[in-house]
Design a protein around this motif. Structure first.
Motif, mmCIF file in Angstrom:
data_model
loop_
_atom_site.group_PDB
_atom_site.id
_atom_site.type_symbol
_atom_site.label_atom_id
_atom_site.label_comp_id
_atom_site.label_asym_id
_atom_site.label_seq_id
_atom_site.Cartn_x
_atom_site.Cartn_y
_atom_site.Cartn_z
ATOM 1 N N GLY A 229 69.567 -55.717 11.626
ATOM 2 C CA GLY A 229 68.497 -55.490 12.584
ATOM 3 C C GLY A 229 68.683 -56.199 13.909
ATOM 4 O O GLY A 229 67.753 -56.280 14.712
ATOM 5 N N HIS A 230 69.889 -56.712 14.173
ATOM 6 C CA HIS A 230 70.123 -57.464 15.392
ATOM 7 C C HIS A 230 70.390 -56.536 16.578
ATOM 8 O O HIS A 230 71.045 -55.516 16.449
ATOM 9 N N ARG A 231 69.897 -56.922 17.744
ATOM 10 C CA ARG A 231 70.153 -56.248 19.028
ATOM 11 C C ARG A 231 69.780 -54.766 18.993
ATOM 12 O O ARG A 231 70.442 -53.931 19.583
ATOM 13 N N MET A 232 68.699 -54.466 18.296
ATOM 14 C CA MET A 232 68.206 -53.093 18.255
ATOM 15 C C MET A 232 66.977 -52.964 19.136
ATOM 16 O O MET A 232 66.181 -53.900 19.247
ATOM 17 N N GLU A 233 66.819 -51.821 19.762
ATOM 18 C CA GLU A 233 65.687 -51.577 20.652
ATOM 19 C C GLU A 233 65.051 -50.226 20.337
ATOM 20 O O GLU A 233 65.751 -49.265 19.998
ATOM 21 N N ARG A 234 63.759 -50.188 20.487
ATOM 22 C CA ARG A 234 63.018 -48.937 20.328
ATOM 23 C C ARG A 234 62.451 -48.573 21.696
ATOM 24 O O ARG A 234 61.828 -49.405 22.366
ATOM 25 N N TRP A 235 62.668 -47.331 22.121
ATOM 26 C CA TRP A 235 62.146 -46.839 23.394
ATOM 27 C C TRP A 235 61.297 -45.598 23.131
ATOM 28 O O TRP A 235 61.812 -44.567 22.702
ATOM 29 N N ASP A 236 60.010 -45.718 23.383
ATOM 30 C CA ASP A 236 59.088 -44.603 23.166
ATOM 31 C C ASP A 236 58.986 -43.752 24.427
ATOM 32 O O ASP A 236 58.812 -44.278 25.546
ATOM 33 N N PHE A 237 59.068 -42.438 24.264
ATOM 34 C CA PHE A 237 58.940 -41.515 25.398
ATOM 35 C C PHE A 237 57.474 -41.402 25.796
ATOM 36 O O PHE A 237 56.610 -41.118 24.955
ATOM 37 N N ILE A 238 57.179 -41.666 27.055
ATOM 38 C CA ILE A 238 55.783 -41.651 27.521
ATOM 39 C C ILE A 238 55.519 -40.533 28.525
ATOM 40 O O ILE A 238 54.452 -40.496 29.157
ATOM 41 N N GLY A 239 56.479 -39.601 28.653
ATOM 42 C CA GLY A 239 56.298 -38.468 29.553
ATOM 43 C C GLY A 239 56.885 -38.717 30.930
ATOM 44 O O GLY A 239 57.131 -39.860 31.340
ATOM 45 N N GLY A 240 57.111 -37.646 31.646
ATOM 46 C CA GLY A 240 57.617 -37.759 33.007
ATOM 47 C C GLY A 240 59.000 -38.363 33.089
ATOM 48 O O GLY A 240 59.339 -39.000 34.108
ATOM 49 N N GLY A 241 59.804 -38.195 32.036
ATOM 50 C CA GLY A 241 61.149 -38.751 32.057
ATOM 51 C C GLY A 241 61.190 -40.262 31.954
ATOM 52 O O GLY A 241 62.169 -40.886 32.368
ATOM 53 N N ARG A 242 60.133 -40.879 31.396
ATOM 54 C CA ARG A 242 60.065 -42.341 31.314
ATOM 55 C C ARG A 242 59.940 -42.786 29.856
ATOM 56 O O ARG A 242 59.404 -42.064 29.015
ATOM 57 N N TYR A 243 60.393 -44.027 29.629
ATOM 58 C CA TYR A 243 60.398 -44.608 28.290
ATOM 59 C C TYR A 243 59.849 -46.030 28.358
ATOM 60 O O TYR A 243 60.006 -46.723 29.370
ATOM 61 N N ARG A 244 59.239 -46.476 27.261
ATOM 62 C CA ARG A 244 58.702 -47.844 27.200
ATOM 63 C C ARG A 244 59.183 -48.505 25.919
ATOM 64 O O ARG A 244 59.123 -47.910 24.839
ATOM 65 N N ASN A 245 59.629 -49.776 26.033
ATOM 66 C CA ASN A 245 60.082 -50.479 24.834
ATOM 67 C C ASN A 245 58.956 -51.308 24.226
ATOM 68 O O ASN A 245 57.822 -51.307 24.714
ATOM 69 N N ALA A 246 59.282 -52.050 23.168
ATOM 70 C CA ALA A 246 58.265 -52.801 22.437
ATOM 71 C C ALA A 246 57.692 -53.958 23.242
ATOM 72 O O ALA A 246 56.640 -54.499 22.891
ATOM 73 N N HIS A 247 58.381 -54.350 24.324
ATOM 74 C CA HIS A 247 57.905 -55.450 25.167
ATOM 75 C C HIS A 247 57.086 -54.957 26.363
ATOM 76 O O HIS A 247 56.700 -55.744 27.225
ATOM 77 N N GLY A 248 56.851 -53.652 26.431
ATOM 78 C CA GLY A 248 56.071 -53.088 27.523
ATOM 79 C C GLY A 248 56.883 -52.757 28.748
ATOM 80 O O GLY A 248 56.327 -52.319 29.763
ATOM 81 N N GLU A 249 58.197 -52.926 28.685
ATOM 82 C CA GLU A 249 59.070 -52.603 29.821
ATOM 83 C C GLU A 249 59.217 -51.087 29.928
ATOM 84 O O GLU A 249 59.486 -50.406 28.942
ATOM 85 N N THR A 250 59.023 -50.547 31.134
ATOM 86 C CA THR A 250 59.094 -49.099 31.359
ATOM 87 C C THR A 250 60.293 -48.771 32.242
ATOM 88 O O THR A 250 60.555 -49.454 33.239
ATOM 89 N N MET A 251 61.020 -47.717 31.879
ATOM 90 C CA MET A 251 62.182 -47.288 32.647
ATOM 91 C C MET A 251 62.225 -45.772 32.734
ATOM 92 O O MET A 251 61.769 -45.079 31.824
ATOM 93 N N THR A 252 62.796 -45.290 33.825
ATOM 94 C CA THR A 252 63.070 -43.862 33.930
ATOM 95 C C THR A 252 64.306 -43.548 33.093
ATOM 96 O O THR A 252 65.026 -44.439 32.641
ATOM 97 N N ARG A 253 64.549 -42.268 32.926
ATOM 98 C CA ARG A 253 65.719 -41.852 32.155
ATOM 99 C C ARG A 253 67.001 -42.420 32.758
ATOM 100 O O ARG A 253 67.855 -42.964 32.048
ATOM 101 N N GLY A 254 67.120 -42.336 34.060
ATOM 102 C CA GLY A 254 68.307 -42.851 34.729
ATOM 103 C C GLY A 254 68.437 -44.361 34.603
ATOM 104 O O GLY A 254 69.536 -44.882 34.383
#
Length: 442
Positions: A229-254
Motif C-alpha cells: 500500500g505504499h506510494r499509492m494515490e486515489r484521484w476522484d473525477f469531479i467533472g470538467g476534466g478535473r480530479y481530486r485526491n484524498a488530501h483535497g488537492e485538485t488538478m486538471t487532467r493535464g
C-alpha cells in the motif's frame, strides 16, 4: 496507439533515478539483515540438528529448515557473528519501543504487568526468535498463546529461506510487474484490474491496450512494482476534466499527467481505474476498496488449494485497506465466507478487537462476504494461471458484478492470518503444504 516519447534523461533526472534505485536496494538489504538478527536464536538452537525431515511436525520442520539454511548462506557464519553483536543491542531498544507503546494498555486489558511483558518479550525473542514486534501482534502476553509460541511462523523463516526456495525461475513469469500481470491474467481469462496508463523516466510510455489520456472516471495510481500500500494515490473525477485526491488537492487532467511524469523519474507508476465495492461493503469500507487476502498453495497433487482468507477494511486511510497501513483484518471462514471479529496489526494499543467498524459504527462480525464462492474459485483459477508458483497471496475485490483480482503476492505474509485467526499457523494446512513443498526442493 500513442507514439513513443523521448525517454532520454538529463543528468539531474538520471541522478534522481539512481538515488531512488539505491534507496530501494538499501531497504531490501536492511530488511534482510533485520531478519538475520531476529532469527539468530532459532539458528543457534538448532545448529547441530542437521537437515530436517518430514517426520517432524510442520512448524518444527520449517524452523529447522530455516536454521539449516541460515548457515548455508554466503558468508553465513560471518553474518551470524555480526548478528550476534547486534542482537543484544537491538533487542533492548525494540523492547523499550514496543513496551512503551503497548504495555500499560495491555496491562489494563489482560492484567499482565508491564514488567512481565518486558520479560516476556525477552523470553520470546531468545527462545523462539519472536521479536517484540510479533510479541504484541500475536498477543503472547496471554498464557494460552504463550504455550503455542513454538507454532508461530514469522517472516524471517517464511519470506526468507522457505519462500526463496519456492520461487519460480526468474524468467518464469512477471507477477511482480503489474503491467505484465494484468496482461497475463486477461489472456488467461482471469478477471483482474486493467492498467490504463504507464509513466516511466519522466513521461508516459506506450502501453498495449492503454489510454492516451486520463479517462473521465475515478483513478488509482500505484508503483509498477511493490506492495504494502505504499506510494499509492486515489484521484476522484469531479467533472470538467478535473480530479481530486484524498488530501483535497485538485488538478486538471493535464496537471495530473505532468505530476505523474515527474514522479516517474524515481519509479515507474501506473494508472488503473478505481474500483467500487459491492454495495454490501460500503458501510464498513471507510471509502477505500475493501479486499480479501486469499492464500493459495500447491497441494500434494500439485493443484492450487485455498488455505486461509482474511478480509481487510480501512479505518483511518481512505485510499487503501492494507493491514500494514493501519487497516483492520478479520478471519474469513473458507467454506461459508462469514467474517469474524477484527483488529489492526496489533503493535499499537488503540484499536483492540472489534465486531463493529470504528468509523461507521456498523457491525460486521457474522456477515457473509458477497460472491464468496466466486472469490475462492477466482483465487484458485488465478494460481493455476501461474504454473510455476507454489504459494501466492491474492488480493481480491468484491464488486457489484462479481469478484476481481487486484494483485498476486509471491511471498505472502502470514502475519495477517495468524493475527486475524488469533492462532499460530504451525499446525494448519498452510504449514503442512509449505513443509511438503520445501522438502521436495531442499
Amino acid at each position: 496507439m500513442p507514439a513513443p516519447q523521448d525517454t532520454r534523461l538529463s543528468p539531474g533526472d538520471r541522478l534522481t533515478t539512481l538515488k531512488g534505485a539505491a534507496w530501494k536496494a538499501l531497504l531490501v538489504a536492511g530488511e534482510g539483515f533485520a531478519y538475520m538478527v531476529a532469527g539468530l536464536p532459532m539458528a543457534l538452537r538448532r545448529v547441530f540438528r542437521g537437515k530436517p525431515t518430514l517426520a517432524l511436525p510442520p512448524a518444527e520442520y520449517l524452523h529447522r529448515y530455516y536454521a539449516w539454511v541460515y548457515w548455508q548462506l554466503p558468508w553465513g557464519p560471518l553474518k551470524a557473528i555480526v548478528a550476534a553483536i547486534v542482537w543484544p543491542i537491538a533487542l533492548p531498544i525494540a523492547v523499550f519501543v514496543f513496551a512503551r507503546r503497548n504495555a500499560r494498555a495491555v496491562a489494563r486489558r489482560s492484567g499482565v504487568s508491564p514488567a512481565a511483558q518486558v520479560l516476556g518479550q525477552v523470553e520470546m525473542a531468545s527462545r523462539f526468535a519472536i521479536a517484540p514486534f510479533w510479541y504484541y501482534m500475536f498477543e503472547l502476553h496471554l498464557a494460552e498463546r504463550k504455550k503455542l509460541a513454538h507454532l508461530y511462523l514469522t517472516a524471517h523463516e517464511t519470506i526468507g529461506p522457505a519462500y526463496s526456495l519456492l520461487q519460480p525461475p526468474e524468467a518464469a513469469d512477471g507477477m511482480d510487474d503489474k503491467i505484465w500481470f494484468a496482461g497475463h491474467c486477461h489472456a488467461r481469462g482471469v478477471s483482474a484490474v486493467p492498467v490504463l496508463m504507464h509513466f516511466s523516466k519522466g513521461g508516459r510510455q506506450p502501453l498495449k491496450g492503454g489510454s492516451a489520456v486520463l479517462p473521465d472516471g475515478d483513478l488509482f495510481v500505484k508503483p509498477r512494482s511493490g506492495s504494502g500500500g505504499h506510494r499509492m494515490e486515489r484521484w476522484d473525477f469531479i467533472g470538467g476534466g478535473r480530479y481530486r485526491n484524498a488530501h483535497g488537492e485538485t488538478m486538471t487532467r493535464g496537471q495530473l499527467m505532468e505530476k505523474l511524469a515527474r514522479q516517474s523519474l524515481k519509479d515507474d507508476f501506473l494508472v488503473q481505474p478505481r474500483l467500487a465495492n459491492h454495495p454490501a461493503l460500503d458501510d464498513i469500507s471507510n471509502g477505500a476498496l475493501a479486499t480479501v487476502r486469499v492464500l493459495t498453495c500447491r497441494n500434494e497433487q500439485g493443484r492450487a488449494e485455498a488455505t486461509n482468507a482474511a478480509f481487510r477494511m480501512a479505518i483511518g486511510n481512505p485510499v487503501v485497506d492494507n493491514f500494514h497501513q493501519g487497516g483492520l483484518a478479520a478471519a474469513v471462514d473458507l467454506t461459508t465466507g462469514v467474517i469474524g471479529i477484527a483488529s489492526d496489526i496489533g503493535i499499537r494499543p488503540d484499536v483492540g478487537w472489534r465486531d463493529t467498524h470504528p468509523v461507521s459504527g456498523v457491525r460486521f462480525a457474522g456477515r457473509t462476504l458477497p460472491h464468496w464462492p466466486e472469490v475462492v474459485a477466482l483465487a484458485v483459477k488465478a494460481h493455476e494461471a501461474f504454473p510455476e508458483r507454489v504459494v501466492v497471496g491474492w488480493d481480491v475485490a468484491m464488486l457489484a458484478d462479481g469478484a476481481m483480482i487486484i494483485e498476486g503476492n509471491g511471498k505472502p505474509d502470514l502475519d495477517i492470518h495468524q493475527r486475524a485467526e488469533r492462532a499460530p499457523a504451525g499446525e494448519s494446512r498452510i504449514a503442512h503444504l509449505l513443509a511438503c513443498n520445501v522438502s521436495l526442493r531442499a
